[in-house]
Scaffold this active site. Structure first.
Site, PDB file in Angstrom:
ATOM      1  N   LYS A 208      -6.095  -2.898   2.919  1.00  0.00           N
ATOM      2  CA  LYS A 208      -4.696  -2.676   3.282  1.00  0.00           C
ATOM      3  C   LYS A 208      -4.463  -2.727   4.791  1.00  0.00           C
ATOM      4  O   LYS A 208      -5.383  -2.627   5.596  1.00  0.00           O
ATOM      5  CB  LYS A 208      -4.209  -1.355   2.688  1.00  0.00           C
ATOM      6  CG  LYS A 208      -4.002  -1.458   1.180  1.00  0.00           C
ATOM      7  CD  LYS A 208      -3.326  -0.270   0.574  1.00  0.00           C
ATOM      8  CE  LYS A 208      -3.013  -0.533  -0.908  1.00  0.00           C
ATOM      9  NZ  LYS A 208      -2.457   0.642  -1.578  1.00  0.00           N
TER      10      LYS A 208
ATOM     11  N   ARG B 229      -9.396   1.858  -6.674  1.00  0.00           N
ATOM     12  CA  ARG B 229      -8.812   0.546  -6.990  1.00  0.00           C
ATOM     13  C   ARG B 229      -9.172  -0.414  -5.851  1.00  0.00           C
ATOM     14  O   ARG B 229      -8.749  -0.210  -4.712  1.00  0.00           O
ATOM     15  CB  ARG B 229      -7.298   0.647  -7.143  1.00  0.00           C
ATOM     16  CG  ARG B 229      -6.633  -0.660  -7.571  1.00  0.00           C
ATOM     17  CD  ARG B 229      -5.122  -0.467  -7.682  1.00  0.00           C
ATOM     18  NE  ARG B 229      -4.457  -1.688  -8.147  1.00  0.00           N
ATOM     19  CZ  ARG B 229      -4.075  -2.688  -7.364  1.00  0.00           C
ATOM     20  NH1 ARG B 229      -4.290  -2.617  -6.049  1.00  0.00           N
ATOM     21  NH2 ARG B 229      -3.481  -3.754  -7.874  1.00  0.00           N
TER      22      ARG B 229
END
Length: 272
Positions: free
Chosen positions: A218, A252
């Site tokens: 991210k 995840r």
């Protein structure tokens, strides 16, 4: 602790690795790489070979600034993948009740919803099944969520939101052993908000459900390390380990093999 996930019972005595399968042209990390159904299926099978515990299949990008996708297009993307892999624990990353219902009929055993089942009919779609559900916190919507996220106390506000959604699910008949909570790293949050949530992740244990953490590749990792999306493996693994130390039970990730090794090392250290 056991997560009841449709016809699967997933033990959480060790953290689980959830592998990302994006059947989209515009996801932030791998958009377009597995848009073709066969490419997505091949990618998913490679993740299974690498030791993934469950797969998270998505047909709509929810990266910052992403435009919404029609139900029909989302279903067109994901249904062939679900049909091909239905013997494996499959999560579907969707916020649309119609897509949830079709995905569950096609073999999905978990719904991963960035809107935490707030859309009309979503909570009912999950309640009438026996699937698991991941309730995520998001401030705003994907199109605008990163423009100016603001909180008083980000941890307290995210916890209160998730506690409210868990209570709503239980009231609708969704048992607690089917529920997972996700603080929503990167969804309407600055890098500072994300770091605060990560540092104070142990406070989320009071929710009484497993916590899922999704830091993989991210933008906050890019801001911290200066690395482009494809160069964030080391940062992703470091964030994953910090999340495990904070009590996360599901990670995840895009990089399954490497994360699996990190989890094994964490478990060996924990048990030493």
């Amino acid at each position: 602790m056991i997560l009841h996930c449709g016809r699967f019972e997933l033990g959480l005595e060790r953290p689980l690795v959830m592998g990302v399968v994006n059947v989209t042209p515009d996801s932030f990390s791998d958009g377009g790489k597995t848009l073709d159904a066969q490419a997505a299926i091949s990618h998913a099978r490679r993740l299974i070979d690498e030791g993934v515990d469950l797969l998270d299949v998505g047909g709509e990008s929810t990266r910052p600034g992403a435009a919404p996708v029609a139900d029909e297009e989302e279903l067109k993307r994901i249904l062939p993948v679900l049909e091909a892999l239905r013997g494996f624990p499959l999560s579907v990353d969707t916020r649309r009740p119609r897509v949830m219902q079709a995905a569950l009929s096609a073999g999905a055993s978990m719904i991963n919803d960035i809107e935490a089942l707030r859309a009309p009919g979503a909570i009912e779609a999950v309640a009438k099944s026996d699937c698991a559900v991941c309730l995520m916190h998001m401030q705003g919507a994907p199109e605008t969520m990163q423009q100016d996220p603001s909180y008083g106390d980000v941890v307290q506000e995210v916890k209160e939101f998730l506690a409210g959604r868990i209570a709503a699910c239980e009231k609708a008949g969704i048992a607690r052993n089917r529920i997972v909570a996700d603080p929503g790293f990167g969804f309407g949050k600055t890098a500072e908000h994300n770091l605060t949530l990560l540092k104070r992740l142990p406070e989320f244990a009071g929710l009484g459900v497993p916590i899922l953490a999704g830091w993989s590749r991210k933008s906050s990792l890019g801001r911290i390390t200066g690395r482009d999306t494809g160069e964030r493996l080391a940062g992703s693994l470091a964030a994953a380990l910090l999340a495990l130390l904070g009590g996360a039970r599901i990670l995840r990730v895009h990089d399954v093999k490497e994360t699996r090794d990190a989890v094994l090392m964490f478990e060996a250290w924990r048990k030493a």
